[in-house]
Design a protein around this motif. Sequence first.
Motif, PDB file in Angstrom:
ATOM      1  N   TRP A   1       0.941  -1.100  -0.208  1.00  0.00           N
ATOM      2  CA  TRP A   1      -0.016  -0.070   0.048  1.00  0.00           C
ATOM      3  C   TRP A   1       0.921   1.182  -0.121  1.00  0.00           C
ATOM      4  O   TRP A   1       2.075   1.245   0.604  1.00  0.00           O
TER       5      TRP A   1
ATOM      6  N   ALA B   1       3.132   0.567   3.070  1.00  0.00           N
ATOM      7  CA  ALA B   1       2.912  -0.498   4.243  1.00  0.00           C
ATOM      8  C   ALA B   1       2.849  -1.751   3.473  1.00  0.00           C
ATOM      9  O   ALA B   1       2.286  -1.961   2.195  1.00  0.00           O
TER      10      ALA B   1
ATOM     11  N   THR C   1       0.412  -5.418   4.335  1.00  0.00           N
ATOM     12  CA  THR C   1      -0.372  -6.045   5.065  1.00  0.00           C
ATOM     13  C   THR C   1      -0.849  -7.439   4.712  1.00  0.00           C
ATOM     14  O   THR C   1      -0.372  -7.784   3.369  1.00  0.00           O
TER      15      THR C   1
ATOM     16  N   PRO D   1      -6.962  -1.709   3.317  1.00  0.00           N
ATOM     17  CA  PRO D   1      -6.430  -2.675   4.385  1.00  0.00           C
ATOM     18  C   PRO D   1      -7.390  -3.103   5.401  1.00  0.00           C
ATOM     19  O   PRO D   1      -8.240  -2.503   5.800  1.00  0.00           O
TER      20      PRO D   1
ATOM     21  N   PRO E   1      -0.433  -3.307   9.377  1.00  0.00           N
ATOM     22  CA  PRO E   1       0.580  -3.594   8.632  1.00  0.00           C
ATOM     23  C   PRO E   1       1.674  -4.599   9.437  1.00  0.00           C
ATOM     24  O   PRO E   1       1.949  -4.267  10.686  1.00  0.00           O
TER      25      PRO E   1
ATOM     26  N   GLN F   1       5.804  -1.150   7.615  1.00  0.00           N
ATOM     27  CA  GLN F   1       5.224   0.069   7.232  1.00  0.00           C
ATOM     28  C   GLN F   1       6.561   1.298   7.688  1.00  0.00           C
ATOM     29  O   GLN F   1       7.358   0.925   8.491  1.00  0.00           O
TER      30      GLN F   1
END
Length: 151
Positions: free
Chosen positions: A89, A125, A127, A136, A140, A143
């Motif tokens: 992300w 990040a 996850t 998300p 995470p 990150q």
Amino acid sequence: RRAPRLPRWAPRPAFTALAAGVLLAFGIGTYAGYRLGQQNADAVAYKFTGSVLAPSAQADLIYLKDRHQTLLAVNGLPALAPGQVYEMWLIDKGGQPVPEGVATAPDGRITAQMDADLSKFKQFAITIEPGTRPVPTTRPVLQGSLGGGSA
């Protein structure tokens, strides 16, 4: 009849050609080095470490500003359960996450390329998700901030 001789201090034609070749090679080498240095000046490096969920995870992210491309190398990620993926992300300055790809990485390593202008984002990040998600759904495992990278 003999050709007139050059004075002793005058450069010989072979020496002149050799000197010109050396100067030309030096000039080309200097220019190439300068251009390579300019390209590298547009790269920013970031290092991230894992969270409590993945303390051994580490990531190196290289952002090529002039190309708006990012190269990512991650290792030390925890094993995934069946059906899970790692999702990457970018979080914009307003706090909105933007999905940047998924990986399964059975060995805990991810290498990826992302095409994005990182100047528009404040965080990166990763996850662990139960499949690809638009936002998300978990905390995470890794990150970090995209401010203050090293050039």
